[in-house]
Scaffold this motif. Structure first.
Motif, PDB file in Angstrom:
ATOM      1  N   UNK A 163      15.858 -18.650   2.654  1.00  0.00           N
ATOM      2  CA  UNK A 163      16.604 -17.692   1.841  1.00  0.00           C
ATOM      3  C   UNK A 163      15.836 -16.383   1.736  1.00  0.00           C
ATOM      4  N   UNK A 164      16.522 -15.301   1.980  1.00  0.00           N
ATOM      5  CA  UNK A 164      15.887 -13.985   1.873  1.00  0.00           C
ATOM      6  C   UNK A 164      15.601 -13.672   0.409  1.00  0.00           C
ATOM      7  N   UNK A 165      14.514 -12.980   0.189  1.00  0.00           N
ATOM      8  CA  UNK A 165      14.156 -12.574  -1.173  1.00  0.00           C
ATOM      9  C   UNK A 165      13.786 -11.101  -1.170  1.00  0.00           C
ATOM     10  N   UNK A 166      14.357 -10.379  -2.120  1.00  0.00           N
ATOM     11  CA  UNK A 166      14.107  -8.956  -2.180  1.00  0.00           C
ATOM     12  C   UNK A 166      12.651  -8.689  -2.552  1.00  0.00           C
ATOM     13  N   UNK A 167      12.017  -7.726  -1.872  1.00  0.00           N
ATOM     14  CA  UNK A 167      10.629  -7.399  -2.217  1.00  0.00           C
ATOM     15  C   UNK A 167      10.550  -6.818  -3.633  1.00  0.00           C
ATOM     16  N   UNK A 168       9.412  -7.026  -4.273  1.00  0.00           N
ATOM     17  CA  UNK A 168       9.217  -6.517  -5.633  1.00  0.00           C
ATOM     18  C   UNK A 168       8.652  -5.099  -5.562  1.00  0.00           C
ATOM     19  N   UNK A 169       9.424  -4.156  -6.056  1.00  0.00           N
ATOM     20  CA  UNK A 169       8.998  -2.759  -6.097  1.00  0.00           C
ATOM     21  C   UNK A 169       9.072  -2.298  -7.548  1.00  0.00           C
ATOM     22  N   UNK A 170       7.956  -1.837  -8.067  1.00  0.00           N
ATOM     23  CA  UNK A 170       7.893  -1.441  -9.481  1.00  0.00           C
ATOM     24  C   UNK A 170       7.586   0.053  -9.561  1.00  0.00           C
ATOM     25  N   UNK A 171       8.367   0.749 -10.376  1.00  0.00           N
ATOM     26  CA  UNK A 171       8.134   2.175 -10.587  1.00  0.00           C
ATOM     27  C   UNK A 171       7.580   2.398 -11.987  1.00  0.00           C
ATOM     28  N   UNK A 172       6.526   3.177 -12.059  1.00  0.00           N
ATOM     29  CA  UNK A 172       5.902   3.495 -13.340  1.00  0.00           C
ATOM     30  C   UNK A 172       5.256   4.865 -13.220  1.00  0.00           C
ATOM     31  N   UNK A 173       4.447   5.217 -14.204  1.00  0.00           N
ATOM     32  CA  UNK A 173       3.776   6.521 -14.164  1.00  0.00           C
ATOM     33  C   UNK A 173       2.317   6.365 -14.547  1.00  0.00           C
ATOM     34  N   UNK A 174       1.525   7.300 -14.072  1.00  0.00           N
ATOM     35  CA  UNK A 174       0.099   7.319 -14.423  1.00  0.00           C
ATOM     36  C   UNK A 174      -0.065   7.493 -15.923  1.00  0.00           C
ATOM     37  N   UNK A 175       0.754   8.369 -16.514  1.00  0.00           N
ATOM     38  CA  UNK A 175       0.637   8.640 -17.949  1.00  0.00           C
ATOM     39  C   UNK A 175       0.994   7.416 -18.783  1.00  0.00           C
TER      40      UNK A 175
ATOM     41  N   UNK B 238       3.765  10.420  -6.516  1.00  0.00           N
ATOM     42  CA  UNK B 238       4.482  11.702  -6.473  1.00  0.00           C
ATOM     43  C   UNK B 238       4.326  12.339  -7.842  1.00  0.00           C
ATOM     44  N   UNK B 239       3.394  13.279  -7.919  1.00  0.00           N
ATOM     45  CA  UNK B 239       3.018  13.884  -9.194  1.00  0.00           C
ATOM     46  C   UNK B 239       2.528  12.798 -10.145  1.00  0.00           C
ATOM     47  N   UNK B 240       3.324  12.505 -11.174  1.00  0.00           N
ATOM     48  CA  UNK B 240       2.901  11.476 -12.138  1.00  0.00           C
ATOM     49  C   UNK B 240       3.510  10.109 -11.821  1.00  0.00           C
ATOM     50  N   UNK B 241       4.465  10.084 -10.909  1.00  0.00           N
ATOM     51  CA  UNK B 241       5.203   8.849 -10.643  1.00  0.00           C
ATOM     52  C   UNK B 241       4.479   7.961  -9.644  1.00  0.00           C
ATOM     53  N   UNK B 242       4.476   6.661  -9.943  1.00  0.00           N
ATOM     54  CA  UNK B 242       3.869   5.660  -9.063  1.00  0.00           C
ATOM     55  C   UNK B 242       4.945   4.680  -8.607  1.00  0.00           C
ATOM     56  N   UNK B 243       4.950   4.386  -7.311  1.00  0.00           N
ATOM     57  CA  UNK B 243       5.830   3.348  -6.769  1.00  0.00           C
ATOM     58  C   UNK B 243       4.952   2.295  -6.117  1.00  0.00           C
ATOM     59  N   UNK B 244       4.998   1.084  -6.653  1.00  0.00           N
ATOM     60  CA  UNK B 244       4.082   0.018  -6.220  1.00  0.00           C
ATOM     61  C   UNK B 244       4.875  -1.086  -5.551  1.00  0.00           C
ATOM     62  N   UNK B 245       4.491  -1.409  -4.299  1.00  0.00           N
ATOM     63  CA  UNK B 245       5.097  -2.519  -3.568  1.00  0.00           C
ATOM     64  C   UNK B 245       4.188  -3.742  -3.761  1.00  0.00           C
ATOM     65  N   UNK B 246       4.682  -4.713  -4.508  1.00  0.00           N
ATOM     66  CA  UNK B 246       3.874  -5.898  -4.834  1.00  0.00           C
ATOM     67  C   UNK B 246       4.021  -6.924  -3.730  1.00  0.00           C
ATOM     68  N   UNK B 247       2.926  -7.403  -3.144  1.00  0.00           N
ATOM     69  CA  UNK B 247       3.031  -8.410  -2.084  1.00  0.00           C
ATOM     70  C   UNK B 247       3.545  -9.736  -2.639  1.00  0.00           C
ATOM     71  N   UNK B 248       4.115 -10.561  -1.752  1.00  0.00           N
ATOM     72  CA  UNK B 248       4.713 -11.827  -2.169  1.00  0.00           C
ATOM     73  C   UNK B 248       3.690 -12.779  -2.773  1.00  0.00           C
ATOM     74  N   UNK B 249       2.414 -12.611  -2.418  1.00  0.00           N
ATOM     75  CA  UNK B 249       1.385 -13.519  -2.950  1.00  0.00           C
ATOM     76  C   UNK B 249       1.119 -13.309  -4.428  1.00  0.00           C
TER      77      UNK B 249
END
Length: 806
Positions: free
Chosen positions: A407-419, A448-459
Motif C-alpha cells: 500500500x502506498x503511503x504519503x510522505x510526511x512533509x511538515x511546514x513550520x517556521x524558525x520563529x 524560505x526566509x522564515x519558513x521551513x519545509x521538512x521532509x521526514x524520512x519513513x524511519x
C-alpha cells in the motif's frame, strides 16, 4: 534494545569513550540504562588447542593436554565436560585467571591428577544461559573450525567480549532505535557524524518460482507482504562474527538460516520469517484471520488455541504461523531443510499486540510490529537476508520476488517556521544552525526566509506535527544550552485552606490514637469499589485497565484497608490499627464527583502482650469510643451525633451502624462481615472493626474550630443513678435523647454504667443503668433542683418509652 559499540562503528566514525557517549545519548533523549563491557573483571583467559584427550577410568573426567601458545609446554588440564575432545579450539582460564563472580583459578589436583587451568563454558566467563548456543549449553564452548584464531591469544575479541553494549531504554515513540540502523542515525545526529547505510543489490542465480506460487492476502491485515525463495541451502552453524553480534544483542544463535532472519531484524528493524518450503507443497500461501478453535503448536512447543482476531499464515489447509508473533512447529527450519521461503511484511500493529498479550507470547518481532516498522526497509531487508543465505548457507536465490501487497503511503512533509521553533523553546537559534541540526538528523529541509519545509524520512514515523520538530531541535541543540528564565507571574501566597487544615488536624489526632497510615490504590475491582457503602452510586470504570482487579475507581476506603489487613494477617501480623485518608469517586447526575474520606480499621487486642495480662479484645464499643474521642476533639457537638442500626454491604448485619450528625448521614461504623473474612484464608476467624467518615460533610458540621480550655468548677457536682427496664427493641440512643432533652440545664454528663439481659427479667426486656452528673458552675446545686430534673426525666421516659423504673 542492546546496541553494540563495535557494530555502530560500521555505520559512522566513532572514537569516543563509550561511557561518555552513553551520557550524551541519555541527555539527548534516549536513556541508556547501562553500559556493559563483557570482559570487565576477567583476565588470563585465552584460546587453547586440545592436543589429546584421555578418559580417567571409572570417572566422567578426562586428562587433556592443551596448547596455550607462548612457546610453553602444553598445560595438563583435567576436564569433566561431556563434549571435550582432541583437536578442539577451546576457552582456557590459565592459573591465576579471574572468571565469572571474580572466581580465581588455581593449580590443583583432581583424582590425583595435576590440573593447570580450566577449560571453560561460555557461562563460566559471563554469558547468559539464554544466549549460549544449544549445542554448548551443557558443556564447554568449541570455536568453529574456520575461525581465524591462534592458541594463546585472548578470547575476548573472537567472542565479542571486548565490545561495549549500550542498553537503550526505549520509549514506545522511539521504536526507530529498535534497529542498528536506527540507532546509528540517532547516535550520528548526536555526535554530528554522517551515517553510511548501504543499499543491497542482488542478482538471482536460480530458476523462476513466482508463476507457480499463489498468495492471497487480506488487505485489512497487512500493508506490505513480500516473499523470496532460496533453494539448496545447507543447514549449519552461523559464522562466528554473526553469532557474536546476536548474543551481544541478547539473542541465542540457532542455525545459519534462523540467525540470518534475526540478524537482519536487528540490523534494519524489519522482522523476517523463514519457512521450510516443504510446508507449502501445494504452492499456496494465505494471510487471514484465524478461525474459532484452530490450533497451532509454536516454535517454542507451546500449543495455542487461536482467536478469530489473530492474524495467521496458512498453506491453504493448515496454519503454519501466528503472523507477527511466532512461527509454527510444522514449518520450522530443520537440519534436513533445503529450500526456504523468506517473508518480510508489515502487519496490523494493534492486532499483533493483542495476539502477543492474549497468548502470553511476546517476542522480538511482535515488540517491533506493535510499535511500528520502517516501511522503506521491508524489501531491502528481504534482499539482504537472501544475500546472506547465499553467502552463509550456500543457497541459490531463485528468480523473482512476490509482492502480494504494498500500500502506498504519503510522505510526511511538515511546514513550520524558525520563529515558531525559537519561540516555543525560548531560544535564539539562527536559521543556518537550525538547518544544520536537521541535516544531522538526515531530514531533507528547505528554508524560505522564515519558513521551513521538512521532509521526514519513513524511519521516523513518530514525527508528524511541528511540535515534534521543536522537540528534535531542542534535544539536539542541548537542553543545557537553553537559557533558564524566570516566568513573569503574579505572586502567590502559599498555605492551606481551612478545609485542608482541618483534615490535617484530623489525621494528626488519629495518628495520636496509635493508628498507622496506609495508602491504597484508587483503582480496584467493580465488586470492591461499591462495597461498604449504604447506597452505591454508579461506578466509574477506566477504559484500558491493567487488569480486572484495577478497573474501577473506589467509592470507599475500607476496601483498601481490608486488603492491607489480609496482607498483614497472611504474615502473622494480627494486631492492626490502620487508617487511610484519601478520595473516593462516583458518577451521579452526569457529573464525576470526588469526596475526601477517612477510614480506620482495627483488629486484635486493645493492648499488646503485657505482664498484667490485660487481653481485652477490640470490639464495636472500643472503636465507637475512639471515634467519639475524634469527633469531640475536632469540635463536633456529641449531643448531635446519632448511631442508627443499618444494613450496609459487606458489613456485619447486627454490628453495624450509620453515623448521623444533625440528622445528616456522614459515615458508618461496625464490623466487617463474616462473609468477607471467611472468603480469605488469612483473615478467616478474625473480627475486624472499622469506621469510615465523609470529611467533606463533617468539616461543614464542626461547631468550634479548636479546643477551648476553662477553669475547674468551684462548686461540687451531684451524681444520680437511674435504672430502668425497657423493651429490647428500644435503643440506648433513644433513651439518652429523652434524658438529655429533659434533664435540665445542669445535666452535664450522661453515662451508661450497666446493661443486663437474662434471668429474673422478662425475655423481651432489658435493664439499663445510667449515671447522671449535674453541676452549677455559679452556685451550689441543691438536691431539690436535681430531684426535680430527675422526676422530669423519669416522667418523660415512662410516657415516651413505657419504661419501668427499677
Amino acid at each position: 534494545m542492546l546496541v553494540s559499540y563495535r557494530w555502530l562503528q560500521d555505520f559512522l566514525k566513532l572514537d569516543q569513550d563509550p561511557e561518555k557517549l552513553a551520557e550524551k545519548i541519555t541527555r539527548t533523549g534516549v536513556e541508556v540504562a547501562e553500559v556493559k563491557h563483557p570482559q570487565a573483571g576477567l583476565k588470563k583467559i585465552v584460546v587453547g588447542h586440545i592436543i589429546d584427550c584421555t578418559p580417567i577410568e571409572g570417572t566422567h573426567l578426562n586428562i587433556t593436554h592443551v596448547d596455550v601458545g607462548g612457546g610453553d609446554e602444553p598445560h595438563q588440564i583435567v576436564c569433566g565436560a561431556p563434549n571435550v575432545a582432541a583437536g578442539q579450539d577451546v576457552i582456557v582460564a590459565l592459573p591465576g585467571a579471574r572468571i565469572i563472580d571474580n572466581t580465581k583459578i588455581k593449580k590443583g589436583k583432581l583424582r590425583g591428577y595435576e590440573s593447570n587451568g580450566m577449560i571453560c563454558s561460555l557461562q563460566e566467563i559471563g554469558f547468559s544461559d539464554s544466549v549460549v548456543p544449544e549445542k554448548y549449553a551443557a558443556g564447554i564452548y568449541v570455536f568453529p573450525k574456520d575461525t581465524d584464531i591462534k592458541p594463546g591469544q585472548t578470547v575476548f575479541e573472537p567472542l565479542g567480549m571486548d565490545d561495549y553494549i549500550f542498553d537503550f531504554d526505549i520509549t514506545p515513540n522511539r521504536a526507530d532505535t529498535l534497529s542498528m540502523e536506527g540507532s546509528a542515525y540517532e547516535v550520528g545526529a548526536i555526535v554530528d557524524e554522517p551515517v553510511k547505510v548501504e543499499n543491497v543489490t542482488i542478482k538471482a542465480d536460480g530458476e523462476a518460482w513466482t508463476d507457480n506460487f499463489d498468495v492471497l492476502v487480506d488487505s485489512d491485515l497487512t500493508s506490505k507482504f513480500y516473499l523470496r525463495k532460496i533453494t539448496n541451502v545447507k543447514i549449519a552453524a552461523s559464522p562466528l562474527w554473526m553469532q557474536r553480534r546476536l548474543w551481544n544483542a541478547g539473542i541465542r544463535p540457532i542455525n545459519n538460516v534462523v540467525d540470518v532472519t534475526n540478524y537482519v531484524m536487528l540490523l534494519t528493524g524489519q522482522p523476517l520469517h523463514a519457512y521450510d518450503a516443504r510446508a507449502f507443497t501445494n504452492n499456496k500461501l494465505v494471510v487471514r484471520k484465524a478461525n474459532e478453535g484452530e490450533q497451532l503448536t509454536l516454535l517454542n512447543n507451546k500449543e495455542v488455541s487461536l482467536n478469530p482476531e489473530d492474524i495467521v499464515i496458512t498453506n491453504g489447509d493448515q496454519v503454519v504461523m501466528m503472523a507477527g508473533v511466532m512461527g509454527g512447529l510444522n514449518s520450522e527450519i530443520e537440519v534436513d531443510t533445503t529450500d526456504v521461503i523468506l517473508e518480510a511484511a508489515i502487519f496490523d500493529s494493534t492486532l499483533i499486540r493483542k495476539s502477543a498479550l492474549r497468548h502470553a507470547n511476546r517476542t522480538e518481532a511482535s515488540s517491533r510490529y506493535e510499535k511500528g516498522i520502517n516501511r522503506e526497509a521491508t524489501q531491502r531487508a528481504l534482499e539482504m537476508a537472501a544475500l546472506l543465505l547465499r553467502n552463509n548457507a550456500s543457497g541459490t536465490i531463485n528468480e523473482g520476488t512476490i509482492c502480494a501487497i504494498d500500500k502506498a503511503q504519503q510522505p510526511t512533509i511538515i511546514k513550520t517556521t524558525v520563529s515558531y521553533i525559537n519561540k516555543t523553546l525560548g531560544t535564539k537559534i539562527a536559521a543556518k544552525e537550525m538547518l544544520h541540526l536537521f541535516e544531522r538528523l538526515n531530514f531533507e529541509t528547505t528554508l524560505a526566509k522564515d519558513d521551513l519545509t521538512v521532509h521526514v524520512p519513513a524511519r521516523r514515523w513518530d514525527i508528524t506535527i511541528p511540535a515534534d520538530l521543536v522537540e528534535e531541535i531542542g534535544r539536539l541543540y542541548g537542553y543545557d544550552n537553553i537559557e533558564s528564565t524566570q516566568p513573569v507571574l503574579a505572586e502567590t501566597h502559599g498555605g492551606y485552606s481551612k478545609k485542608e487544615e482541618t483534615i490535617r488536624r484530623i489525621k494528626n489526632f488519629v495518628q495520636g490514637q496509635g493508628l498507622m497510615e496506609a495508602i491504597s490504590y484508587s483503582l480496584t475491582s467493580p465488586q470492591k469499589a461499591t462495597a461498604y457503602t449504604k447506597e452505591a452510586k454508579k461506578p466509574i470504570k477506566v477504559q484500558m485497565p491493567l487488569n480486572s482487579s484495577r478497573s474501577t475507581l473506589r467509592q470507599n476506603l475500607l476496601t483498601g484497608l481490608v486488603d492491607a489487613a489480609s496482607y498483614n494477617m497472611a504474615r502473622k501480623q494480627n494486631q492492626l490499627a490502620l487508617y487511610e485518608q484519601g478520595r473516593v469517586y462516583d458518577f451521579e447526575d452526569n457529573i464525576y464527583n470526588e469526596y475526601e474520606h477517612l477510614a480506620a480499621l482495627y483488629s486484635g487486642k486493645i493492648y499488646f502482650e503485657n505482664w498484667q495480662h490485660d487481653d481485652e479484645k477490640i470490639d464495636f464499643y472500643y472503636v465507637k469510643g475512639q471515634l467519639t474521642n475524634l469527633l469531640a476533639a475536632i469540635g463536633i457537638n456529641l449531643s448531635e451525633v446519632e448511631y442508627r442500626a443499618e444494613t450496609i454491604t459487606d458489613m456485619h448485619p447486627t454490628r453495624t451502624a450509620g453515623i448521623y450528625i444533625k440528622k445528616q448521614n456522614v459515615g458508618l461504623i461496625g464490623m466487617i462481615s463474616h462473609s468477607v473474612t471467611r472468603a480469605n484464608k488469612a483473615m478467616n476467624g478474625s473480627e475486624i472493626y472499622g469506621y469510615e467518615l465523609n470529611l467533606d460533610k463533617i468539616v461543614d458540621l464542626i461547631c468550634k474550630p479548636k479546643t477551648i480550655a476553662q477553669a475547674a468548677p468551684k462548686f461540687p457536682a451531684i451524681e444520680r443513678d437511674l435504672s430502668i427496664l425497657v423493651d429490647k427493641a428500644v435503643t440506648n440512643q433513644a433513651v439518652e435523647d429523652i434524658i438529655n432533652q429533659n434533664g435540665g440545664k445542669y445535666l452535664i454528663k450522661l453515662q451508661v454504667i450497666d446493661i443486663y439481659q437474662g434471668p429474673h427479667i422478662d425475655q423481651s426486656k432489658k435493664s439499663l443503668a445510667y449515671r447522671l452528673t449535674f453541676l452549677n458552675n455559679r452556685d451550689t446545686l441543691t438536691d431539690e433542683v436535681v430531684t426535680k430534673s430527675m422526676d422530669s426525666v423519669i416522667q418523660h421516659l415512662k410516657e415516651s418509652l413505657k419504661v419501668e423504673i427499677r
